[in-house]
Structure formats: C-alpha cells, structure tokens
Design a protein around this motif. Structure first.
Motif, mmCIF file in Angstrom:
data_model
loop_
_atom_site.group_PDB
_atom_site.id
_atom_site.type_symbol
_atom_site.label_atom_id
_atom_site.label_comp_id
_atom_site.label_asym_id
_atom_site.label_seq_id
_atom_site.Cartn_x
_atom_site.Cartn_y
_atom_site.Cartn_z
ATOM 1 N N SER A 31 4.191 3.205 32.308
ATOM 2 C CA SER A 31 5.670 3.580 33.154
ATOM 3 C C SER A 31 5.919 3.738 32.213
ATOM 4 O O SER A 31 7.306 4.013 32.865
ATOM 5 C CB SER A 31 5.346 1.967 33.993
ATOM 6 N N GLN A 32 6.301 2.630 31.541
ATOM 7 C CA GLN A 32 7.549 3.016 30.249
ATOM 8 C C GLN A 32 7.596 3.942 29.889
ATOM 9 O O GLN A 32 8.758 4.737 29.140
ATOM 10 C CB GLN A 32 7.110 1.424 29.325
ATOM 11 N N LEU A 33 6.459 4.966 28.841
ATOM 12 C CA LEU A 33 6.718 5.938 29.154
ATOM 13 C C LEU A 33 7.374 6.538 29.806
ATOM 14 O O LEU A 33 7.880 7.568 29.357
ATOM 15 C CB LEU A 33 5.371 6.991 28.253
ATOM 16 N N GLU A 34 7.018 6.683 30.738
ATOM 17 C CA GLU A 34 7.943 7.378 32.105
ATOM 18 C C GLU A 34 9.016 7.452 32.023
ATOM 19 O O GLU A 34 9.402 8.206 32.484
ATOM 20 C CB GLU A 34 7.073 7.195 33.879
ATOM 21 N N THR A 35 9.165 5.959 32.047
ATOM 22 C CA THR A 35 10.905 6.353 32.470
ATOM 23 C C THR A 35 11.717 6.505 30.531
ATOM 24 O O THR A 35 12.828 6.812 30.783
ATOM 25 C CB THR A 35 10.910 3.950 32.030
ATOM 26 N N ILE A 36 10.986 5.901 29.297
ATOM 27 C CA ILE A 36 11.765 6.446 28.735
ATOM 28 C C ILE A 36 12.051 8.163 28.893
ATOM 29 O O ILE A 36 13.222 8.938 28.395
ATOM 30 C CB ILE A 36 11.044 6.351 26.909
ATOM 31 N N GLY A 37 10.661 8.735 29.273
ATOM 32 C CA GLY A 37 10.641 10.497 29.790
ATOM 33 C C GLY A 37 11.602 10.848 30.416
ATOM 34 O O GLY A 37 12.255 12.001 29.811
ATOM 35 N N CYS A 38 12.063 10.586 31.506
ATOM 36 C CA CYS A 38 12.840 10.384 32.770
ATOM 37 C C CYS A 38 14.494 10.564 31.850
ATOM 38 O O CYS A 38 15.582 11.165 32.164
ATOM 39 C CB CYS A 38 13.408 9.280 33.853
ATOM 40 N N LEU A 39 14.738 9.222 31.186
ATOM 41 C CA LEU A 39 16.070 8.942 30.314
ATOM 42 C C LEU A 39 16.411 9.874 29.560
ATOM 43 O O LEU A 39 17.469 10.510 29.458
ATOM 44 C CB LEU A 39 15.619 7.526 29.783
ATOM 45 N N LEU A 40 15.439 10.818 28.895
ATOM 46 C CA LEU A 40 15.642 11.662 28.085
ATOM 47 C C LEU A 40 16.390 13.077 28.506
ATOM 48 O O LEU A 40 16.543 13.395 28.355
ATOM 49 C CB LEU A 40 13.937 11.721 26.856
ATOM 50 N N LYS A 41 14.703 13.275 29.565
ATOM 51 C CA LYS A 41 15.316 14.618 30.333
ATOM 52 C C LYS A 41 16.853 14.582 30.926
ATOM 53 O O LYS A 41 17.451 15.610 30.872
ATOM 54 C CB LYS A 41 14.769 14.827 31.488
ATOM 55 N N ASN A 42 17.193 13.241 30.997
ATOM 56 C CA ASN A 42 18.703 13.197 31.883
ATOM 57 C C ASN A 42 19.517 13.190 30.772
ATOM 58 O O ASN A 42 21.070 12.940 31.370
ATOM 59 C CB ASN A 42 18.938 12.005 32.988
ATOM 60 N N GLY A 43 19.024 13.615 29.736
ATOM 61 C CA GLY A 43 20.082 13.329 28.803
ATOM 62 C C GLY A 43 20.633 11.915 28.095
ATOM 63 O O GLY A 43 21.977 12.015 27.504
ATOM 64 N N ASP A 44 20.007 10.560 28.834
ATOM 65 C CA ASP A 44 20.663 9.675 28.498
ATOM 66 C C ASP A 44 19.828 9.113 26.887
ATOM 67 O O ASP A 44 19.392 8.692 27.394
ATOM 68 C CB ASP A 44 20.070 7.992 29.328
ATOM 69 N N ASN A 45 20.410 9.411 26.328
ATOM 70 C CA ASN A 45 20.153 9.289 25.334
ATOM 71 C C ASN A 45 19.554 7.454 24.196
ATOM 72 O O ASN A 45 19.182 6.545 23.951
ATOM 73 C CB ASN A 45 19.907 9.910 23.896
ATOM 74 N N LYS A 46 20.998 7.334 24.546
ATOM 75 C CA LYS A 46 21.684 6.384 24.110
ATOM 76 C C LYS A 46 20.679 4.795 25.378
ATOM 77 O O LYS A 46 20.120 3.899 24.419
ATOM 78 C CB LYS A 46 22.912 6.279 24.923
ATOM 79 N N ASP A 47 20.778 5.296 26.274
ATOM 80 C CA ASP A 47 19.584 3.943 27.284
ATOM 81 C C ASP A 47 18.278 4.264 26.498
ATOM 82 O O ASP A 47 17.967 2.872 27.124
ATOM 83 C CB ASP A 47 19.700 4.811 28.361
ATOM 84 N N ALA A 48 17.839 4.991 26.808
ATOM 85 C CA ALA A 48 16.526 5.171 26.417
ATOM 86 C C ALA A 48 16.384 4.447 24.221
ATOM 87 O O ALA A 48 15.226 3.601 24.126
ATOM 88 C CB ALA A 48 15.985 7.407 25.597
ATOM 89 N N ILE A 49 17.037 4.876 23.473
ATOM 90 C CA ILE A 49 17.109 4.014 22.268
ATOM 91 C C ILE A 49 17.182 2.602 22.881
ATOM 92 O O ILE A 49 16.404 1.933 22.197
ATOM 93 C CB ILE A 49 18.210 4.640 21.250
ATOM 94 N N GLU A 50 18.060 2.118 23.710
ATOM 95 C CA GLU A 50 18.285 0.289 23.686
ATOM 96 C C GLU A 50 16.868 0.368 24.311
ATOM 97 O O GLU A 50 16.433 -0.942 24.118
ATOM 98 C CB GLU A 50 19.073 0.915 24.543
ATOM 99 N N PHE A 51 16.457 1.274 25.310
ATOM 100 C CA PHE A 51 15.400 0.344 25.867
ATOM 101 C C PHE A 51 14.064 1.174 24.656
ATOM 102 O O PHE A 51 13.266 -0.334 24.882
ATOM 103 C CB PHE A 51 14.972 1.967 27.213
#
Length: 209
Positions: A31-51
């Motif tokens: 589930s966490q991998l899916e969340t990271i993937g969605c953040l990266l696809k949406n260009g939310d790199n900062k949120d992905a790094i924090e997660f």
C-alpha cells in the motif's frame, strides 16, 4: 521428552505469529508503494520524499520487536519475545549492534535461549504482572543480563536446587549455559533479590579456535 514437545509447540506458535506479522507488514508495504507511486506520478516530489523519510524512521520498530543486526540472534530474541507476550509477560530489551559478534552463533543462541526459557517459565509460575528485562550489549566483550520476576529461589554457590519432582530430569538448561561460559572462559553471576532473579554473563568477543 515432554518438555521438548512443549518447547517445540511454543516455538511453532511463535514462528506462526511472526509469519502473520510479516504478512501484515508486506501488505502495508504494498500500500505504501502505491502511495509513493501516486505522489510521483502527480509530481508531488516533496511529499513523496517526506513520506519515504517517515517510513524509514518507522521501518525497524515495525518489522522486529528487537533488532541487533545479527540475523540469528534476532530470530531467537524475537521468537522468545512472541512466546512471552503470548503468556502475558511483559518483556523489555536493551540491545546494541551485534553485527560484529565473533562468537559461535549456536553457542550464543543456546546460552540466551536457555536463559530466556527459564525466565519465561519462572514468570508463568510467578503469575500476574510478570516481567522480563533483557540486555545484550557488544563492545570488546559480549555482556548479557536476563532479569525476571520470580518466586523465591535459593542459590547455593553456583547451583539452584530444584523443587520439581524427579529433580534429576531438570536443571540441564542452566548447566548447559554454565558449560558454554566455561568454554569461553566467560564470567557469570546469579542473584535473587526481592522478587527478581538475575543472571549476568560476559564473554570476550573472539571465536574459540
């Protein structure tokens, strides 16, 4: 033979719980991998790094009850921890990095395993509010201490007379521990004080050739 069968049953139960816990962790990880993937696809790199940073901080405590970075010791300590918790025994660990442990793994797990089995058995007899405190610390020497709540015991020199029926069939676990400590020229001490039994030992961190 009966003790062996009981221990095997306890070990299987503990391993089963460890497997179930690992399955939960794997499910969460997907589930966490899916969340990271969605953040990266949406260009939310900062949120992905924090997660990812937050996940890294939690990874060790979530995956193991105790982590010494020594796989064999970790397997033993976590197995005994699951057995203790299953019997409503509070168990606490103080450990450090054992990745540089030079001593024979079979000998070390035999020592710690026997001491923890004795501690768990004593806590079951003690009853409510039973506790085990475990220290395993590596420096120039390996220091370990197992402290547990316990009904009064008599220590005569280096021996604890058993009160169980068929005394000749009991007490081998502690004798095995002392035999291995003598093999490594290690030091040990036993103490009972106001409802607590403590076994401490120390061994130089080098293999026997």
């Amino acid at each position: 033979m009966e003790q062996t069968v009981q221990l095997q049953a306890q070990n299987m139960s503990a391993l089963g719980k460890a497997y179930s816990e690992q399955r939960k962790i794997t499910h969460d990880f997907n589930s966490q991998l899916e969340t990271i993937g969605c953040l990266l696809k949406n260009g939310d790199n900062k949120d992905a790094i924090e997660f990812v940073t937050a996940l890294q901080a939690k990874q060790t405590t979530r995956s193991l009850l105790v982590n010494t970075h020594h796989p064999i010791v970790d397997a033993l300590l976590n197995q005994k921890a699951y057995i203790a918790k299953d019997k409503n025994i509070q168990i606490h660990f103080e450990v450090n990095d054992l990745s540089n442990l030079q001593l024979d793994s079979v000998d070390i797990t035999t020592i710690l395993g026997n001491l923890l089995d004795n501690a768990i058995e004593a806590c079951v007899i003690y009853g409510e509010n039973s506790q085990i405190q475990v220290k395993v610390l590596l420096g120039n020497t390996l220091f370990f201490a197992i402290r547990n709540t316990c009904k009064p015991v008599k220590i005569i020199g280096e021996y604890i007379p058993t009160t169980k029926p068929n005394a000749q069939l009991h007490g081998f676990g502690l004798e095995n521990v002392k035999t291995l400590l003598r093999k490594y020229n290690g030091e040990y001490a036993m103490e009972y004080d106001e409802g607590w039994f403590t076994f401490t030992g120390e061994i130089d961190n080098y293999p026997i050739l």
